[in-house]
Design a protein around this motif. Structure first.
Motif, PDB file in Angstrom:
ATOM      1  N   PHE A  46       0.840  -1.202   0.000  1.00 38.03           N
ATOM      2  CA  PHE A  46       0.000   0.000   0.000  1.00 38.03           C
ATOM      3  C   PHE A  46       0.871   1.246   0.000  1.00 38.03           C
ATOM      4  CE2 PHE A  46      -2.718   3.326   1.536  1.00 38.03           C
ATOM      5  CZ  PHE A  46      -3.991   2.997   1.097  1.00 38.03           C
ATOM      6  N   ARG A  47       1.875   1.263   0.875  1.00 39.48           N
ATOM      7  CA  ARG A  47       2.763   2.425   0.975  1.00 39.48           C
ATOM      8  C   ARG A  47       3.541   2.623  -0.332  1.00 39.48           C
ATOM      9  NH1 ARG A  47       4.421   5.687   4.938  1.00 39.48           N
ATOM     10  NH2 ARG A  47       3.581   4.391   6.584  1.00 39.48           N
ATOM     11  N   ARG A  48       4.017   1.538  -0.933  1.00 40.68           N
ATOM     12  CA  ARG A  48       4.737   1.651  -2.212  1.00 40.68           C
ATOM     13  C   ARG A  48       3.832   2.176  -3.319  1.00 40.68           C
ATOM     14  NH1 ARG A  48       6.452  -3.661  -1.038  1.00 40.68           N
ATOM     15  NH2 ARG A  48       8.394  -3.561   0.131  1.00 40.68           N
ATOM     16  N   THR A  49       2.581   1.767  -3.280  1.00 37.89           N
ATOM     17  CA  THR A  49       1.638   2.140  -4.342  1.00 37.89           C
ATOM     18  C   THR A  49       1.110   3.554  -4.170  1.00 37.89           C
ATOM     19  OG1 THR A  49       0.959  -0.185  -4.487  1.00 37.89           O
ATOM     20  CG2 THR A  49      -0.490   1.438  -5.519  1.00 37.89           C
ATOM     21  N   LEU A  50       0.696   3.907  -2.949  1.00 38.74           N
ATOM     22  CA  LEU A  50       0.015   5.185  -2.719  1.00 38.74           C
ATOM     23  C   LEU A  50       0.843   6.188  -1.915  1.00 38.74           C
ATOM     24  CD1 LEU A  50      -3.531   3.713  -2.113  1.00 38.74           C
ATOM     25  CD2 LEU A  50      -2.713   4.899  -4.134  1.00 38.74           C
ATOM     26  N   GLY A  51       2.019   5.787  -1.474  1.00 44.35           N
ATOM     27  CA  GLY A  51       2.929   6.727  -0.829  1.00 44.35           C
ATOM     28  C   GLY A  51       2.620   7.072   0.611  1.00 44.35           C
ATOM     29  N   THR A  52       1.705   6.358   1.230  1.00 41.21           N
ATOM     30  CA  THR A  52       1.336   6.637   2.615  1.00 41.21           C
ATOM     31  C   THR A  52       0.728   5.381   3.223  1.00 41.21           C
ATOM     32  OG1 THR A  52       0.199   8.226   4.047  1.00 41.21           O
ATOM     33  CG2 THR A  52      -0.993   7.510   2.072  1.00 41.21           C
ATOM     34  N   SER A  53       0.500   5.403   4.510  1.00 43.29           N
ATOM     35  CA  SER A  53      -0.126   4.255   5.173  1.00 43.29           C
ATOM     36  C   SER A  53      -1.630   4.234   4.877  1.00 43.29           C
ATOM     37  CB  SER A  53       0.085   4.345   6.683  1.00 43.29           C
ATOM     38  OG  SER A  53      -0.698   5.398   7.219  1.00 43.29           O
ATOM     39  N   PRO A  54      -2.262   3.067   5.020  1.00 38.82           N
ATOM     40  CA  PRO A  54      -3.726   3.017   4.812  1.00 38.82           C
ATOM     41  C   PRO A  54      -4.477   3.998   5.702  1.00 38.82           C
ATOM     42  CG  PRO A  54      -2.833   0.799   4.894  1.00 38.82           C
ATOM     43  CD  PRO A  54      -1.707   1.732   5.274  1.00 38.82           C
ATOM     44  N   HIS A  55      -4.066   4.119   6.958  1.00 40.03           N
ATOM     45  CA  HIS A  55      -4.760   5.019   7.887  1.00 40.03           C
ATOM     46  C   HIS A  55      -4.623   6.478   7.446  1.00 40.03           C
ATOM     47  CE1 HIS A  55      -6.467   6.511  11.592  1.00 40.03           C
ATOM     48  NE2 HIS A  55      -5.397   7.274  11.767  1.00 40.03           N
ATOM     49  N   GLN A  56      -3.410   6.896   7.114  1.00 38.82           N
ATOM     50  CA  GLN A  56      -3.210   8.281   6.688  1.00 38.82           C
ATOM     51  C   GLN A  56      -3.944   8.564   5.380  1.00 38.82           C
ATOM     52  OE1 GLN A  56      -1.917  10.773   8.512  1.00 38.82           O
ATOM     53  NE2 GLN A  56      -1.841   9.185  10.091  1.00 38.82           N
ATOM     54  N   TRP A  57      -3.959   7.596   4.471  1.00 39.55           N
ATOM     55  CA  TRP A  57      -4.676   7.763   3.206  1.00 39.55           C
ATOM     56  C   TRP A  57      -6.156   7.979   3.484  1.00 39.55           C
ATOM     57  CZ3 TRP A  57      -8.678   5.203   0.823  1.00 39.55           C
ATOM     58  CH2 TRP A  57      -8.906   5.541  -0.511  1.00 39.55           C
ATOM     59  N   LEU A  58      -6.715   7.161   4.389  1.00 41.23           N
ATOM     60  CA  LEU A  58      -8.133   7.279   4.716  1.00 41.23           C
ATOM     61  C   LEU A  58      -8.428   8.638   5.342  1.00 41.23           C
ATOM     62  CD1 LEU A  58     -10.965   6.118   4.868  1.00 41.23           C
ATOM     63  CD2 LEU A  58     -10.321   5.015   7.018  1.00 41.23           C
ATOM     64  N   LEU A  59      -7.576   9.102   6.241  1.00 36.96           N
ATOM     65  CA  LEU A  59      -7.784  10.425   6.837  1.00 36.96           C
ATOM     66  C   LEU A  59      -7.756  11.511   5.768  1.00 36.96           C
ATOM     67  CD1 LEU A  59      -5.711  10.304  10.148  1.00 36.96           C
ATOM     68  CD2 LEU A  59      -8.204  10.170   9.874  1.00 36.96           C
ATOM     69  N   GLU A  60      -6.842  11.407   4.820  1.00 40.37           N
ATOM     70  CA  GLU A  60      -6.777  12.399   3.736  1.00 40.37           C
ATOM     71  C   GLU A  60      -8.058  12.385   2.899  1.00 40.37           C
ATOM     72  OE1 GLU A  60      -3.127  11.419   1.716  1.00 40.37           O
ATOM     73  OE2 GLU A  60      -1.942  11.907   3.501  1.00 40.37           O
ATOM     74  N   GLN A  61      -8.605  11.205   2.639  1.00 37.13           N
ATOM     75  CA  GLN A  61      -9.856  11.105   1.880  1.00 37.13           C
ATOM     76  C   GLN A  61     -11.010  11.723   2.663  1.00 37.13           C
ATOM     77  OE1 GLN A  61      -9.531  10.034  -1.326  1.00 37.13           O
ATOM     78  NE2 GLN A  61      -7.416   9.956  -0.618  1.00 37.13           N
ATOM     79  N   ARG A  62     -11.034  11.462   3.967  1.00 35.33           N
ATOM     80  CA  ARG A  62     -12.097  12.022   4.809  1.00 35.33           C
ATOM     81  C   ARG A  62     -12.008  13.539   4.880  1.00 35.33           C
ATOM     82  NH1 ARG A  62     -12.352   7.704   9.850  1.00 35.33           N
ATOM     83  NH2 ARG A  62     -13.429   6.066   8.677  1.00 35.33           N
ATOM     84  N   ILE A  63     -10.791  14.078   4.948  1.00 40.90           N
ATOM     85  CA  ILE A  63     -10.616  15.537   4.974  1.00 40.90           C
ATOM     86  C   ILE A  63     -11.055  16.143   3.646  1.00 40.90           C
ATOM     87  CG2 ILE A  63      -8.877  17.379   5.031  1.00 40.90           C
ATOM     88  CD1 ILE A  63      -9.633  16.258   7.798  1.00 40.90           C
ATOM     89  N   ALA A  64     -10.729  15.493   2.532  1.00 41.76           N
ATOM     90  CA  ALA A  64     -11.155  15.991   1.215  1.00 41.76           C
ATOM     91  C   ALA A  64     -12.678  16.022   1.138  1.00 41.76           C
ATOM     92  CB  ALA A  64     -10.576  15.123   0.104  1.00 41.76           C
ATOM     93  N   ARG A  65     -13.317  14.977   1.653  1.00 42.99           N
ATOM     94  CA  ARG A  65     -14.795  14.941   1.663  1.00 42.99           C
ATOM     95  C   ARG A  65     -15.339  16.031   2.581  1.00 42.99           C
ATOM     96  NH1 ARG A  65     -19.448  13.671   0.186  1.00 42.99           N
ATOM     97  NH2 ARG A  65     -21.006  12.610   1.445  1.00 42.99           N
ATOM     98  N   ALA A  66     -14.721  16.225   3.723  1.00 43.29           N
ATOM     99  CA  ALA A  66     -15.171  17.270   4.652  1.00 43.29           C
ATOM    100  C   ALA A  66     -15.093  18.638   3.998  1.00 43.29           C
ATOM    101  CB  ALA A  66     -14.333  17.235   5.929  1.00 43.29           C
ATOM    102  N   LYS A  67     -14.023  18.896   3.252  1.00 43.59           N
ATOM    103  CA  LYS A  67     -13.898  20.185   2.561  1.00 43.59           C
ATOM    104  C   LYS A  67     -15.052  20.388   1.590  1.00 43.59           C
ATOM    105  CE  LYS A  67      -8.892  20.832   2.716  1.00 43.59           C
ATOM    106  NZ  LYS A  67      -7.659  20.844   1.880  1.00 43.59           N
ATOM    107  N   CYS A  68     -15.421  19.347   0.870  1.00 41.97           N
ATOM    108  CA  CYS A  68     -16.566  19.456  -0.059  1.00 41.97           C
ATOM    109  C   CYS A  68     -17.849  19.766   0.703  1.00 41.97           C
ATOM    110  CB  CYS A  68     -16.733  18.158  -0.846  1.00 41.97           C
ATOM    111  SG  CYS A  68     -15.457  17.862  -2.070  1.00 41.97           S
ATOM    112  N   LEU A  69     -18.066  19.069   1.814  1.00 40.39           N
ATOM    113  CA  LEU A  69     -19.294  19.262   2.586  1.00 40.39           C
ATOM    114  C   LEU A  69     -19.319  20.607   3.297  1.00 40.39           C
ATOM    115  CD1 LEU A  69     -19.720  15.683   4.064  1.00 40.39           C
ATOM    116  CD2 LEU A  69     -21.001  16.713   2.176  1.00 40.39           C
ATOM    117  N   LEU A  70     -18.156  21.125   3.664  1.00 42.52           N
ATOM    118  CA  LEU A  70     -18.096  22.423   4.337  1.00 42.52           C
ATOM    119  C   LEU A  70     -18.500  23.563   3.411  1.00 42.52           C
ATOM    120  CD1 LEU A  70     -14.828  21.935   6.406  1.00 42.52           C
ATOM    121  CD2 LEU A  70     -17.137  22.281   7.337  1.00 42.52           C
ATOM    122  N   ARG A  71     -18.559  23.304   2.136  1.00 44.99           N
ATOM    123  CA  ARG A  71     -19.030  24.320   1.186  1.00 44.99           C
ATOM    124  C   ARG A  71     -20.535  24.541   1.316  1.00 44.99           C
ATOM    125  NH1 ARG A  71     -15.342  21.352  -2.841  1.00 44.99           N
ATOM    126  NH2 ARG A  71     -13.479  22.642  -2.739  1.00 44.99           N
ATOM    127  N   GLY A  72     -21.207  23.564   1.895  1.00 44.58           N
ATOM    128  CA  GLY A  72     -22.654  23.650   2.057  1.00 44.58           C
ATOM    129  C   GLY A  72     -23.044  24.262   3.386  1.00 44.58           C
TER     130      GLY A  72
END
Length: 114
Positions: A46-72
């Motif tokens: 996972f780290r070789r493929t995506l450059g981060t740990s699964p947990h950190q990747w998931l947090l980054e995805q959740r933050i990206a989603r939060a930014k979209c929702l915060l527009r509302g």
């Protein structure tokens, strides 16, 4: 297995497992099993493929989603729940660490002119 990466199919499967049900608490062992790997092999691939740990990747995805929702107009606590954070405080701590400001500050900075 040394130097191996996840296949595109495996990445898609993991994204689906992690993002389709944000309230599910998926273990590395569960994700590894979905790819037919041990937990250690999966974490390294996972780290070789995506450059981060699964947990950190998931947090980054959740933050990206939060930014979209915060527009509302949703409250920050509603955004936190919808993005899979335990509560508003959890979202705020992670958001501050990853973005450098709280969700409320980010919302005001991005949309104060609107």
């Amino acid at each position: 297995m040394a130097g191996s990466k996840l296949s595109g199919h495996d990445v898609a499967r993991i994204e689906e497992l992690l993002l389709d049900d944000v309230s599910a608490d998926r273990s590395v062992a569960e994700l590894a099993g979905a790819c037919g790997l041990s937990a250690g092999q999966f974490s390294r691939a996972f780290r070789r493929t995506l450059g981060t740990s699964p947990h950190q990747w998931l947090l980054e995805q959740r933050i990206a989603r939060a930014k979209c929702l915060l527009r509302g107009k949703q409250s920050i606590s509603e955004v936190a729940f919808e993005c899979g954070f335990a509560d508003q405080s959890h979202l705020t701590r992670v958001f501050l660490r990853k973005v450098g400001m709280t969700p409320g500050e980010w919302r005001r900075a991005k949309y104060s002119d609107a």
